[in-house]
Design an enzyme around this catalytic site. Sequence first.
Site, mmCIF file in Angstrom:
data_model
loop_
_atom_site.group_PDB
_atom_site.id
_atom_site.type_symbol
_atom_site.label_atom_id
_atom_site.label_comp_id
_atom_site.label_asym_id
_atom_site.label_seq_id
_atom_site.Cartn_x
_atom_site.Cartn_y
_atom_site.Cartn_z
ATOM 1 N N HIS A 1 3.457 6.237 -5.357
ATOM 2 C CA HIS A 1 3.107 6.472 -6.758
ATOM 3 C C HIS A 1 2.352 7.801 -6.871
ATOM 4 O O HIS A 1 2.612 8.602 -7.771
ATOM 5 C CB HIS A 1 2.247 5.314 -7.274
ATOM 6 C CG HIS A 1 2.052 5.298 -8.752
ATOM 7 N ND1 HIS A 1 1.136 4.465 -9.369
ATOM 8 C CD2 HIS A 1 2.624 6.012 -9.761
ATOM 9 C CE1 HIS A 1 1.172 4.654 -10.665
ATOM 10 N NE2 HIS A 1 2.059 5.594 -10.939
ATOM 11 N N GLU B 1 0.828 -1.211 0.000
ATOM 12 C CA GLU B 1 0.000 0.000 0.000
ATOM 13 C C GLU B 1 0.864 1.264 0.000
ATOM 14 O O GLU B 1 0.486 2.280 -0.577
ATOM 15 C CB GLU B 1 -0.950 -0.008 1.189
ATOM 16 C CG GLU B 1 -1.930 -1.169 1.210
ATOM 17 C CD GLU B 1 -2.745 -1.305 -0.070
ATOM 18 O OE1 GLU B 1 -2.946 -0.294 -0.776
ATOM 19 O OE2 GLU B 1 -3.173 -2.439 -0.376
ATOM 20 N N HIS C 1 1.684 2.160 -3.515
ATOM 21 C CA HIS C 1 0.616 2.952 -4.130
ATOM 22 C C HIS C 1 0.715 4.415 -3.694
ATOM 23 O O HIS C 1 0.592 5.342 -4.513
ATOM 24 C CB HIS C 1 -0.755 2.415 -3.701
ATOM 25 C CG HIS C 1 -1.212 1.199 -4.422
ATOM 26 N ND1 HIS C 1 -1.215 1.087 -5.796
ATOM 27 C CD2 HIS C 1 -1.723 0.021 -3.958
ATOM 28 C CE1 HIS C 1 -1.703 -0.092 -6.145
ATOM 29 N NE2 HIS C 1 -2.014 -0.763 -5.046
#
Length: 687
Positions: free
Chosen positions: A487, A481, A484
Site C-alpha cells: 500500500h 503486513e 500494508h
Amino acid sequence: MTLIASTAPAMGQTDNPLLQEWNTPYQTPPFSKIHNEHYVPAMRQAIKEAEAAVEKIVNNPEAPTFENTIVALQTTDERLERVSGVLFNLNECHTNPELQQIVMTLSPELTHYANSVSMNENLFARVKAVYDQRDKLQLTTEQRTLLENTYKGFVRNGVNLTGKAKEEYAKNSERLSELSQLMNQHVLADNNDYILHITRKADLSGLPENVVAAARQEAQERKLEGWVFTLAYPSFGPFLTYADNRSLREQIWRAYNSRGNRGNDNDNNEVIREMTQLRRRQAQLSGYDSYCQYVLSDRMCESPEQLKEFFSKLTNAALPYAKRDLAEVQQYARSHGGPEQLQRWDFSYYSEKLKQEKYDFDEELLRPYFQLERVRQGIFDLYGKLYGLSFKENNKIEVYHPDVKVYEVFDGKRFMGVLYLDMHPRASKRSGAWMTEFRGQSNLNGKQVRPLIQVVCNFSKPVGDKPALLSFDEVETFMHEFGHAMHGMLSDCTYPSLSGTNVKRDFVELPSQVMENWCYEPQFLNTFAKHYQTGDTVPAEYIRKIKAAEKYLAGWLCIRQLSLGTVDMAFHTIDKPIEGKIEDFERKHMMELLPEVKGANTSTAFTHIFAGGYASGYYGYKWAEVLDADVFSKFKQNGIFDKATAKAFRCKLLSRGGTEHPAVLFRNFMGRDPDIKALLVRCGFEN
C-alpha cells in the site's frame, strides 16, 4: 527519572549523521554511524528548523494561497520526519534502556512542537483564509482533500481554544505522548521478565519436534540446561496449543495475560486510568461528549451510534456460532479426558485436537512446506503477477541488525522503493507484527521521493540446521503486513501527508487483510509451498483440508475481535474517571464465554489502543473485513491472478493513498458501496 537529554553533548551539523546528507543508496539511513548520543541534538536541531520554516509561512507578507501556505506546510518538518523515522522505528524493533529513555525525553518535546504549530492562531488565520476560498480555487481532488485535512487538523487539535483551555489541551497531549511510550516499555519489560524453564523431558509431551528444538536453542543461548519458552508468540503460542501439561499451560497463559498487571514497576493500571481520563478531557475540550465520538467524527464509521449498530449486526450473526464452537470444543474435551469446565488455557489445546480429528489434519504437517525464504519468494512472485513488481536483494544497503534483509523494489525499470524485512523475535523488539516507514512517498515540487518501507514480524527462527519454517498463521501474518507495505510502496501521490497508508484508520486494514485471502487458494499455494528437504509441492489433500477448515471457529474468533473492539469503545466512552482495577473494568465490558481468571486481562498489554494509534479504532479490523471480503469476491470472480482486476485495484485504490474519502475510493473500484454479505458467507454465517 534521569533525563539523558540534559547531559547530551553539544553536536554540530557536521559531525552528527542524523543532520548530514546521507551519501547512501537511495538516501537510506546509515545505521552503523548513528548512535544514541546523536538523537537528542539532532531532534532538537530539527525542531528548530521546523519552527523557523513555520515562522516563515506565518510572516510571509504575501496574501495566503494554497501554495504558500497549505503546500508550504508539507515541507516544514522534512528533517524532523527523517530523524523521528529512525528513532521511533528502532525503539520498536531494536531498543535498549538508553534509547527508551531518549524517547521518553523527546516525546513530550515533539508533542510540544506539534502543539505550537496546530495551535498557532496566526498560522491558522492563513489556513482559514485559503479554506474560505476553496470553492473558487479550482483545486484538484487531491488538493481539496489536503486543504480540508489541513483545516480540520488545526480545529481538531485545539486551535480555537483560548486561555486555560488551550494550555490544558497542550499539556494533556504532551502527557499522553509520554504515557504511550511508557505503556510500550512496560509491556516489553514484562515480556522479557518471564521465561518458562523446563528441565524434565516429560513436561514437553505433546509439543512438536520443531517447537522443542527451538526451546532447546533458546535455553542454550541463555546458557541454561533443558528448554526455555518465552512470551514471544512463536514460543508461547505453540506451547498453549500443543503442550499436554495443563499446569504449565496455565502458568505460561497467566504470565502472558498478566503483562502490565503484575503490581510491579511495569504495571499499567495507573497508565490506563490516566490515559483514558486525559483522552476524555481532550474530547470535551474539543466539544465532544467522548473520545470515541471525537475519533469517529473523522472516520468511515462516523459515530458511536453507527459503530454500535455495526457491532450489533455482526454480534447477532456470530454469537450463536461462537456458542456452538465453544460447546463443541467443551464436549470434545470432556469425551477425551479433559476438564468438565474448559479454562482459557485449555481452549487452544482442545480446539486444535478437535480440528485435527474433525478435518483429519495437523497444521504442523504444513510447516515443512512453508520455509520462510520460499514464502517470501512466493509473496514476491504474487506481486509480480498482480502488479508487475520485482524485488532485488541489496546487501550494500545498511541494516540495524543482522536479521534484517533489504530489497530494491521495481515496477519494470521504474524504481519503486526500498523494502526492509525484519522477521524474527529478540529481546530488543516488541511483540507482534507491523509495517512502518523510514520515509514515505511524495512528489512535491517536481521532486519524486520513493518510500523506505519496513515490515517487522516475530516469526519462528531457524533451529540448528533447519531453516525458519512458518506456521500457516505466520504465512497469513506475512501476507497481511506485506499488504500494508505494498500500500505504501505503490503510492503515487503528490503530498506526503496523503500518501501510502495515510488514510482513515478504519480503511487502512483493507489492503492488508484482503491479501490474506490468497493463502486459502490452491493456485497461489502451489507456486511456493514446497517441502524444504524434498522440494515436493504441498499435497493437494493438505490444501483441501486448509480450505475445509477455513470456517473453523469463525464464530468464536469473530466474537473475540468484537469483544476487543467493545472494550476499546468502553474505555473511550467513559463519563467519569475509571476507578479500581483495569481487569474489573475489562470484565464488565468484554464478551467472554469462558470463566473469568483473576489477575488476568488483555487491556494492560493492549498496546494497539494505548500506544499504537488504534484508540477507538480497534473495530477497524472487523470493519475492514467487510471491505476485504467484498473486494476479494471480485478477484475470485475474475481470477485471483487477473491483471485487469489488480490494475484497477492499484490505480483506483492502492496508489491513491488518502487523496480522497475511502468510501469514494471503494466505490470507484467496486462500483457500489460495501456489502456485508461477502463476509457473512466467508465466515459461514450465511449461505
